[in-house]
Scaffold this motif. Sequence first.
Motif, short mmCIF file in Angstrom:
data_model
loop_
_atom_site.label_atom_id
_atom_site.label_comp_id
_atom_site.label_asym_id
_atom_site.label_seq_id
_atom_site.Cartn_x
_atom_site.Cartn_y
_atom_site.Cartn_z
N ALA A 76 0.80 -1.22 0.00
CA ALA A 76 0.00 0.00 0.00
C ALA A 76 0.84 1.28 0.00
CB ALA A 76 -0.95 -0.01 1.19
N ALA A 77 1.93 1.29 0.75
CA ALA A 77 2.72 2.52 0.89
C ALA A 77 3.61 2.80 -0.31
CB ALA A 77 3.58 2.44 2.16
N SER A 78 3.71 1.86 -1.24
CA SER A 78 4.64 2.04 -2.36
C SER A 78 4.31 3.25 -3.22
CB SER A 78 4.68 0.78 -3.23
OG SER A 78 3.43 0.55 -3.85
N ALA A 79 3.03 3.58 -3.33
CA ALA A 79 2.64 4.73 -4.16
C ALA A 79 3.24 6.03 -3.61
CB ALA A 79 1.13 4.82 -4.25
N ASN A 80 3.05 6.26 -2.30
CA ASN A 80 3.58 7.49 -1.70
C ASN A 80 5.10 7.52 -1.72
OD1 ASN A 80 1.12 8.67 -1.13
ND2 ASN A 80 0.96 7.74 0.89
N ILE A 81 5.72 6.35 -1.54
CA ILE A 81 7.19 6.30 -1.56
C ILE A 81 7.72 6.60 -2.96
CG2 ILE A 81 9.20 4.82 -1.22
CD1 ILE A 81 7.61 3.32 0.92
N VAL A 141 10.40 4.79 -8.53
CA VAL A 141 9.85 3.43 -8.49
C VAL A 141 10.05 2.87 -7.09
CG1 VAL A 141 9.98 1.08 -9.42
CG2 VAL A 141 10.35 3.06 -10.94
N SER A 142 9.01 2.24 -6.56
CA SER A 142 9.09 1.63 -5.22
C SER A 142 8.27 0.36 -5.20
CB SER A 142 8.56 2.60 -4.16
OG SER A 142 8.56 2.00 -2.89
N GLY A 143 8.80 -0.66 -4.52
CA GLY A 143 8.03 -1.88 -4.30
C GLY A 143 8.39 -3.03 -5.20
#
Length: 303
Positions: A76-81, A141-143
């Motif tokens: 879930a937090a990957s978008a904000n990161i 890019v995250s996750g």
Amino acid sequence: MKQILSTISMVTLLLASTSYAGSVSDKQGLTLDGAKKVIAATVAEAKRVNAPGGSIAVVDDGGNLLALERLDGSFAASANISIGKARTSALFKKPTKVFEDVIKGGRTSMVTLGGDLQNFTPLQGGIPLEWEGKVVGAIGVSGAASAQQDEELAIVGAKALDSMEMAGMVNGHSPLPVTYIENQKVAASFAKGAVLVGEDENMMHASHNYMVHASHRDKPGVVEIHEFDTDIVYVLKGSAQLITGGTPVGTKTIAPHEFRAPTVTGGETRTLVPGDVVIIPNGVPHWFKEVEAPFDYYVVKVR
């Protein structure tokens, strides 16, 4: 005809590129379409390497979000990161791995920047987007499977901006279609005076910053003042007395940013003949006071 159009085109391009050079920079900016293409290239690479998920964010050079995509399986937090990585990379014009390495190297005070900069994210996976040597945005890019893979995917997206398929995705570089006007239409336009390229007298075409008029005069006109448009005049036939500058008398607004007056005091007087070119900057009053008919001339309006 071809020679005349070529001359007008060259003058138009020269004026458009230099008219405001002294006070306003010709800034390039990443478009929404360009941001989407960067994300599409990154998603394709993520699928190719079987990345387990991840979010991809693209921002402009001010760190403002343009586009975001979250792949299936992403936490879930990957978008904000991902937004934070992209924003950090854009504002500092550096890969975010630089900041992660500095902090790992012992300069822990770097993390205090988070109190001053919203979404400061010193984590690997943010890469600047460059166009002709200028940073126009960044991708984050995250996750993915690892921080290293985050960066590798971001690099692929950044490189996509340089590919031939990406031509036209940055403001100021969008290719326009070639405009061809057959001689019969040109002749008919001069017979009555008409706009060859553009919408109407007071509005530029949505895809151009110029208009082309086939202008015809049999008698004097009135004083004209265009707040935004610079006129490039090329005389084809006849002659006219043109007054430029001075102080208009009895000015009236006829449309937004367009003014007319019956006369002007002062100013500079010239007699125009075939082959003459006059460039009248926006805001300068001009008046065809006397005309030897038929007076035909091209006007290229540049905004």
